[in-house]
Design a protein around this motif. Structure first.
Motif, PDB file in Angstrom:
ATOM      1  N   TYR A 207       0.844  -1.265   0.117  1.00 25.17           N
ATOM      2  CA  TYR A 207       0.044  -0.001   0.071  1.00 25.17           C
ATOM      3  C   TYR A 207       0.964   1.334  -0.079  1.00 25.17           C
ATOM      4  O   TYR A 207       1.821   1.358   0.464  1.00 25.17           O
ATOM      5  CB  TYR A 207      -1.123   0.057   1.333  1.00 25.17           C
ATOM      6  N   MET A 208       0.371   2.280  -0.695  1.00 23.14           N
ATOM      7  CA  MET A 208       1.134   3.604  -0.529  1.00 23.14           C
ATOM      8  C   MET A 208       0.690   3.901   0.806  1.00 23.14           C
ATOM      9  O   MET A 208      -0.172   3.673   1.479  1.00 23.14           O
ATOM     10  CB  MET A 208       0.551   4.511  -1.430  1.00 23.14           C
ATOM     11  N   THR A 209       1.688   5.026   1.371  1.00 19.09           N
ATOM     12  CA  THR A 209       1.537   5.059   2.808  1.00 19.09           C
ATOM     13  C   THR A 209       0.392   6.191   3.015  1.00 19.09           C
ATOM     14  O   THR A 209      -0.058   6.410   4.364  1.00 19.09           O
ATOM     15  CB  THR A 209       2.798   6.282   3.219  1.00 19.09           C
ATOM     16  N   ASP A 210      -0.301   6.902   2.124  1.00 17.75           N
ATOM     17  CA  ASP A 210      -1.615   7.528   2.436  1.00 17.75           C
ATOM     18  C   ASP A 210      -2.883   6.596   2.639  1.00 17.75           C
ATOM     19  O   ASP A 210      -3.927   7.062   2.458  1.00 17.75           O
ATOM     20  CB  ASP A 210      -1.822   8.826   1.382  1.00 17.75           C
ATOM     21  N   TYR A 211      -2.632   5.226   2.514  1.00 20.77           N
ATOM     22  CA  TYR A 211      -3.820   4.608   2.804  1.00 20.77           C
ATOM     23  C   TYR A 211      -3.780   4.501   4.403  1.00 20.77           C
ATOM     24  O   TYR A 211      -2.795   4.021   4.969  1.00 20.77           O
ATOM     25  CB  TYR A 211      -3.639   3.057   2.006  1.00 20.77           C
ATOM     26  N   GLY A 212      -4.879   4.466   4.865  1.00 18.36           N
ATOM     27  CA  GLY A 212      -5.258   4.579   6.423  1.00 18.36           C
ATOM     28  C   GLY A 212      -5.620   3.138   6.849  1.00 18.36           C
ATOM     29  O   GLY A 212      -6.674   2.582   6.123  1.00 18.36           O
ATOM     30  N   ARG A 213      -5.433   2.680   7.751  1.00 21.41           N
ATOM     31  CA  ARG A 213      -6.053   1.486   8.409  1.00 21.41           C
ATOM     32  C   ARG A 213      -7.280   1.687   9.297  1.00 21.41           C
ATOM     33  O   ARG A 213      -7.143   2.422  10.303  1.00 21.41           O
ATOM     34  CB  ARG A 213      -4.781   0.771   9.410  1.00 21.41           C
ATOM     35  N   THR A 214      -8.325   1.270   8.712  1.00 21.56           N
ATOM     36  CA  THR A 214      -9.660   1.691   9.501  1.00 21.56           C
ATOM     37  C   THR A 214     -10.335   0.266   9.466  1.00 21.56           C
ATOM     38  O   THR A 214     -10.075  -0.617   8.903  1.00 21.56           O
ATOM     39  CB  THR A 214     -10.334   2.731   8.485  1.00 21.56           C
ATOM     40  N   MET A 215     -11.296   0.419  10.450  1.00 25.97           N
ATOM     41  CA  MET A 215     -12.246  -0.722  10.790  1.00 25.97           C
ATOM     42  C   MET A 215     -13.491  -0.648   9.893  1.00 25.97           C
ATOM     43  O   MET A 215     -14.172   0.624   9.936  1.00 25.97           O
ATOM     44  CB  MET A 215     -12.557  -0.951  12.285  1.00 25.97           C
ATOM     45  N   VAL A 216     -13.594  -1.634   9.254  1.00 28.82           N
ATOM     46  CA  VAL A 216     -14.813  -1.453   8.401  1.00 28.82           C
ATOM     47  C   VAL A 216     -15.483  -2.672   8.559  1.00 28.82           C
ATOM     48  O   VAL A 216     -15.044  -3.953   8.038  1.00 28.82           O
ATOM     49  CB  VAL A 216     -14.529  -1.239   6.761  1.00 28.82           C
ATOM     50  N   ASP A 217     -16.501  -2.927   8.853  1.00 28.74           N
ATOM     51  CA  ASP A 217     -17.718  -4.164   9.372  1.00 28.74           C
ATOM     52  C   ASP A 217     -16.714  -5.114  10.100  1.00 28.74           C
ATOM     53  O   ASP A 217     -16.715  -6.257   9.639  1.00 28.74           O
ATOM     54  CB  ASP A 217     -17.959  -4.587   7.885  1.00 28.74           C
ATOM     55  N   GLY A 218     -16.251  -4.784  11.036  1.00 21.64           N
ATOM     56  CA  GLY A 218     -15.267  -5.597  12.030  1.00 21.64           C
ATOM     57  C   GLY A 218     -14.107  -6.039  11.402  1.00 21.64           C
ATOM     58  O   GLY A 218     -13.538  -7.026  12.095  1.00 21.64           O
ATOM     59  N   ALA A 219     -13.646  -5.713  10.476  1.00 23.10           N
ATOM     60  CA  ALA A 219     -12.187  -6.054  10.020  1.00 23.10           C
ATOM     61  C   ALA A 219     -11.371  -5.001   9.449  1.00 23.10           C
ATOM     62  O   ALA A 219     -11.846  -3.805   9.153  1.00 23.10           O
ATOM     63  CB  ALA A 219     -12.442  -7.294   8.846  1.00 23.10           C
ATOM     64  N   TRP A 220     -10.080  -5.029   9.673  1.00 22.93           N
ATOM     65  CA  TRP A 220      -9.071  -3.868   9.167  1.00 22.93           C
ATOM     66  C   TRP A 220      -8.849  -3.886   7.908  1.00 22.93           C
ATOM     67  O   TRP A 220      -9.067  -5.084   7.107  1.00 22.93           O
ATOM     68  CB  TRP A 220      -7.855  -4.171   9.833  1.00 22.93           C
ATOM     69  N   THR A 221      -9.344  -2.816   7.325  1.00 18.21           N
ATOM     70  CA  THR A 221      -9.066  -2.600   5.769  1.00 18.21           C
ATOM     71  C   THR A 221      -8.528  -1.188   5.536  1.00 18.21           C
ATOM     72  O   THR A 221      -8.463  -0.256   6.556  1.00 18.21           O
ATOM     73  CB  THR A 221     -10.455  -2.385   5.096  1.00 18.21           C
ATOM     74  N   TYR A 222      -7.976  -1.217   4.275  1.00 17.88           N
ATOM     75  CA  TYR A 222      -7.194   0.066   4.067  1.00 17.88           C
ATOM     76  C   TYR A 222      -7.802   0.824   3.174  1.00 17.88           C
ATOM     77  O   TYR A 222      -8.480   0.511   2.062  1.00 17.88           O
ATOM     78  CB  TYR A 222      -5.808  -0.396   3.186  1.00 17.88           C
ATOM     79  N   VAL A 223      -8.013   2.140   3.550  1.00 15.63           N
ATOM     80  CA  VAL A 223      -8.838   3.190   2.710  1.00 15.63           C
ATOM     81  C   VAL A 223      -7.739   4.219   2.384  1.00 15.63           C
ATOM     82  O   VAL A 223      -7.164   4.692   3.298  1.00 15.63           O
ATOM     83  CB  VAL A 223      -9.948   3.583   3.312  1.00 15.63           C
ATOM     84  N   ARG A 224      -7.919   4.722   1.018  1.00 16.98           N
ATOM     85  CA  ARG A 224      -6.814   5.994   0.669  1.00 16.98           C
ATOM     86  C   ARG A 224      -7.188   7.068   1.488  1.00 16.98           C
ATOM     87  O   ARG A 224      -8.492   7.632   1.565  1.00 16.98           O
ATOM     88  CB  ARG A 224      -6.981   5.895  -0.756  1.00 16.98           C
ATOM     89  N   GLY A 225      -6.352   7.960   1.624  1.00 19.84           N
ATOM     90  CA  GLY A 225      -6.670   9.458   1.737  1.00 19.84           C
ATOM     91  C   GLY A 225      -6.587   9.800   3.444  1.00 19.84           C
ATOM     92  O   GLY A 225      -7.434  10.740   3.863  1.00 19.84           O
ATOM     93  N   ASN A 226      -5.551   9.050   4.189  1.00 18.89           N
ATOM     94  CA  ASN A 226      -5.421   9.551   5.345  1.00 18.89           C
ATOM     95  C   ASN A 226      -4.369  10.436   5.765  1.00 18.89           C
ATOM     96  O   ASN A 226      -4.058  11.058   6.803  1.00 18.89           O
ATOM     97  CB  ASN A 226      -4.930   8.401   6.289  1.00 18.89           C
ATOM     98  N   GLY A 227      -4.038  11.070   4.721  1.00 14.48           N
ATOM     99  CA  GLY A 227      -2.812  12.143   4.951  1.00 14.48           C
ATOM    100  C   GLY A 227      -1.438  11.977   5.316  1.00 14.48           C
ATOM    101  O   GLY A 227      -0.542  13.069   5.156  1.00 14.48           O
ATOM    102  N   VAL A 228      -1.188  10.548   5.203  1.00 14.34           N
ATOM    103  CA  VAL A 228       0.290  10.594   5.673  1.00 14.34           C
ATOM    104  C   VAL A 228       1.102  10.697   4.232  1.00 14.34           C
ATOM    105  O   VAL A 228       1.389   9.580   3.668  1.00 14.34           O
ATOM    106  CB  VAL A 228       0.489   9.236   6.366  1.00 14.34           C
ATOM    107  N   SER A 229       1.628  11.965   4.167  1.00 20.54           N
ATOM    108  CA  SER A 229       2.279  12.078   2.810  1.00 20.54           C
ATOM    109  C   SER A 229       3.063  13.345   3.051  1.00 20.54           C
ATOM    110  O   SER A 229       2.709  14.200   3.932  1.00 20.54           O
ATOM    111  CB  SER A 229       1.419  12.137   1.655  1.00 20.54           C
ATOM    112  N   THR A 230       4.458  13.421   2.408  1.00 12.64           N
ATOM    113  CA  THR A 230       5.179  14.577   2.675  1.00 12.64           C
ATOM    114  C   THR A 230       4.274  15.787   2.149  1.00 12.64           C
ATOM    115  O   THR A 230       3.717  15.972   1.004  1.00 12.64           O
ATOM    116  CB  THR A 230       6.414  14.375   1.805  1.00 12.64           C
ATOM    117  N   PRO A 231       4.380  16.897   3.135  1.00 15.24           N
ATOM    118  CA  PRO A 231       3.689  18.169   2.443  1.00 15.24           C
ATOM    119  C   PRO A 231       4.407  18.657   1.129  1.00 15.24           C
ATOM    120  O   PRO A 231       5.464  18.598   0.809  1.00 15.24           O
ATOM    121  CB  PRO A 231       4.021  19.148   3.506  1.00 15.24           C
TER     122      PRO A 231
END
Lengths: 451, 343
Positions: A207-231
């Protein structure tokens, strides 16, 4: 005016610059010649395509593609230049890594391994720390520092075996490189969570680093756009359409810090003393073992930082099955450092030059029948020439000496060849002066400590 | 078992040969880090040679008529071509390190960067893709020695040894083993070998006895380049289906590891190469190896990751380096440019 140039010419730095420029010119000539030969001998390529290829090799950064008639067009290409700056970021840092080790008399061919370890740890931190509850900038910082630390630890291994067991650091570095390549592949292969499964079109990427780890329907999934990227720091507005971000500025700042560290601090002085003559440095009271380990650790940290900045950009992907190949960015740190004659400030420029060649290669692939590997040939030629850049510098110095001798005593000086020319008082090779000076002053320092 | 031995040999033999290439260079006093690059170059030249010869009428007819002698001859010629071009490529290293007294590690690194770049550039132009393959057929149908090649019928049982060493093997493997033995004897039992080794130990003393150190170092590096080039092609032929991709998967560096692990001695190198070859083979096919033929896949059951087997050679070498550096048999003067004037 003439005096000004002759003073400039006598300076060691100027000669280094000239030697590097000569290497670059010869490298570009070899590349052009290869294109010319291939273009002239190959059945489906013509000389006019060769001419186009050569023009792109020389000025590709200003290429803007082809116009409707099919002719090459030139001009300011913000996308190319922005991408050049982006790709220069890791190159500057791996270049610094190799340069710092060189200053301590060590050949850090282990930059690829340190780069890989930095990559792995950066990605793992950026993708495991829950960015929902912790601010993205802190995740970014943690990942960056983690990458540096991983590189430092990996670089310290060859340093340790060199310092305490006196093993050739080149061999140790080669081994640690391949161990790193297998270790990273093994890790990402067995922990499947980081493998990108969201974008099904691509396989084998993390995954690219701006994918964030979030809980979706009881499972960890990666969703894009959490902002972890160099300004971007506004650079994307200057170079629209490119990948450039603030990483290049961070790299430049690090280069300046390394310059200050190496030439203005006691630590830097000790590192260089170990490089000039390890035994003399020890005799003068410098802890040579500690300095060798430290130098390799700093070198490793720099490579790790390069990897962190490259992969934290947010839109770069890591191909994890890397056990059969090492990252070229690590190896390209070697030409960057050699071309810069290990000067941290010069590394900024040579790093940008190397990434320019990189972009030129892509332009060559896109616009002509030739391909990007020609730029690797050019880089290899430059490395080959820097192996004996001392000889080039000696030739430059010899010419100057010959001239000076000729003007001093007109008649008898004609007979003296360049090699047998009497050594002028100031003509001792700079390497020797550095060697002689280092222990003396270091000794004085040690004396100071004792009191 | 047969499969295991055959596969191990396929990996071990090029390793052995290239490690010996490293020994030749180091014994003459030059560190040859460029083994990887020369292998890549040799593999490319060999494959290109095969490709060009395949389209000549003679070899097309030979393939039609199943003239195995001619096809084995083509294999040997390709090995020779790879060796010659490998030797020429290595001249770049010897010129820089002998005549210009350049840093040998940097020179070697330059060659390691140069070979894949040049090879990929040319492959892309020639084949319009990143792999250069044979013009037609594959390595197995053209070059592999099978029961039928040797005049047996398909159903004959040749016994364990026959099945292992005569069926589904490459002539190149045996040629390499013979070369390895002959060259080891030359290096350690002849006058030429002694002279060459003296240039790596104490070039000043060798020079004072009338040995031309420069010539000897050129000879060592050139032999080294020839062996590495040939090893590269043999690797591509036997493990990569006679294709060149500008990459030998770190085999040149692995050969350096073999050389160090074998402590620069031919017999130990042969042993080390077999061990590392076994690791490579296990890593490549650990889940399908049935060692004693009882239907139990022992290695798969142990459950170790193939990555561990791939990593082991490098870890072992690092440990060996760490614990035997005192009794190392590396040449004393390796890596130091010879300067007649220095004392």
């Amino acid at each position: 005016m003439k005096d000004f140039f002759s003073v400039l010419y006598r300076k060691e730095g100027t000669r280094s610059v000239i030697a590097s420029l000569i290497s670059i010119v010869i490298g570009l000539l070899v590349g052009s010649l290869l294109i010319l030969i291939v273009g002239a001998t190959s059945k489906n390529l013509s000389l006019s395509t060769a001419w186009e290829g050569i023009r792109i090799v020389l000025m590709g950064i200003f290429s803007t593609g082809r116009d409707a008639a099919g002719a090459l067009t030139w001009g300011f290409n913000p996308q190319s230049i922005g991408n050049m700056l982006f790709r220069a970021t890791p190159l500057i840092l791996t270049g610094l890594s190799v340069a710092v080790a060189f200053k301590t008399g060590l050949f850090n061919i282990g930059a690829p391994g340190q780069y890989l370890m930095g990559t792995a740890v950066t990605l793992v931190i950026a993708l495991s720390v829950p960015s929902g509850s912790i601010p993205a900038i802190i995740v970014w910082l943690l990942a960056f520092l983690g990458g540096m630390l991983a590189g430092a630890l990996w670089g310290a291994i060859p340093g340790l075996v060199k310092a305490f067991l006196n093993i050739n650091e080149v061999l140790a570095c080669i081994m640690t490189n391949w161990i790193a390549a297998n270790l990273v592949t093994w890790f990402f292969d067995s922990t499947k969570v980081f493998q990108n499964t969201v974008e099904n079109t691509k396989s084998g990427y993390i995954y690219m680093t701006d994918y964030g780890r979030t809980m979706v329907d009881g499972a960890w999934t990666y969703v894009r756009g959490n902002g972890v990227s160099t300004p971007k720091m506004g650079l994307d507005r200057i170079f629209p359409g490119s990948q450039v971000n603030g990483g290049i500025l961070i790299a430049i700042v690090i280069a300046v810090v390394i310059y200050i560290l190496m030439s203005k601090t006691t630590l830097g002085y000790q590192l260089k003393a170990c490089g000039s003559n390890r035994h003399a440095a020890r005799y003068a009271g410098v802890n040579d073992r500690r300095n060798i380990v430290l130098s390799m650790a700093i070198a490793g940290a720099l490579s790790g930082a390069g990897a962190a900045l490259y992969y934290l950009s947010g839109n770069t992907e890591f191909f994890w099955s890397t056990y059969q190949s090492l990252p070229a960015t690590g190896f390209n740190g070697i030409p960057v450092a050699l071309l810069a004659v290990n000067n941290p400030i010069a590394v900024i420029f040579t790093g940008i030059f190397m990434s320019m060649l990189n972009i030129v290669g892509l332009q060559l692939t896109n616009l002509t029948a030739y391909n990007e590997y020609i730029t690797d040939v050019i880089i290899a030629t430059i490395v080959y020439l820097s192996a004996f850049s001392l000889v080039i510098k000696m030739l430059l110095r010899g010419r100057k000496k010959h001239k000076a001798a000729a003007t001093a005593h007109t008649a008898p000086a004609q007979g003296t060849g360049t090699e047998n020319a009497p050594q002028p008082a100031d003509g001792t090779p700079p390497e020797d002066t550095a060697k002689d000076k280092a222990p003396d002053t270091a000794q004085a320092e040690e004396g100071g400590e004792r009191v | 078992m047969t499969f295991l031995i055959q596969q191990t040999l396929l990996y071990a033999v090029p390793l052995m040969l290239v490690a010996l290439a490293g020994v030749f260079a180091e014994r003459s006093g030059i560190i040859n880090l460029a083994l990887e690059g020369i292998m890549i170059f040799g593999a490319f030249i060999g494959v290109l040679f095969v490709r060009m010869m395949q389209s000549t009428e003679f070899f097309l007819a030979a393939n039609e008529a199943k003239n195995y002698l001619a096809m084995q001859g083509l294999e040997l010629l390709a090995m020779l071509a790879a060796a010659v071009m490998g030797a020429i490529f290595s001249l770049l290293l010897s010129f820089a390190s002998v005549n210009l007294r350049a840093d040998q590690t940097i020179g070697g690194t330059a060659l390691n960067l140069m070979a894949p770049a040049l090879v990929l550039f040319l492959i892309r132009i020639i084949a319009n893709q990143n792999t250069l393959q044979m013009a037609q057929g594959d390595a197995a149908s053209w070059f592999m020695i099978k029961k039928t090649t040797l005049g047996f019928s398909r159903t004959d049982d040749l016994g364990f040894l026959g099945n292992t060493f005569l069926h589904q093997v490459y002539l190149a493997t045996y040629v390499c083993i013979i070369l390895f033995v002959v060259l080891s004897i030359i290096l350690y039992k002849t006058r030429f070998g002694l002279r060459m080794r003296s240039c790596g130990e104490n070039p000043q003393a060798a020079d004072s006895l009338g040995i031309n150190v420069y010539k000897m170092r050129y000879a060592g590096t050139t032999i080294s380049g020839a062996l590495a080039g040939m090893g590269g092609f043999v690797y591509a032929l036997t493990t990569a289906n006679c294709a060149s991709t500008g990459d030998v998967a770190g085999f040149g560096f692995l050969a350096l590891a073999v050389m160090i692990f074998g402590n620069w001695k031919p017999l130990n190198i042969a042993g080390a190469a077999l061990l590392f070859g076994l690791f490579k083979c296990v890593a490549a096919s650990y889940s399908s190896i049935d060692i004693n033929g009882d239907g139990v896949y022992l290695l798969a059951q142990i459950g170790l990751s193939p990555h561990l087997y791939r990593m082991l050679p490098y870890i072992i070498t690092l440990l060996v380096l760490a614990f035997t550096s005192k009794s190392s048999r590396a040449s004393k003067a390796e890596g130091i440019p010879y300067d007649k004037g220095s004392r």
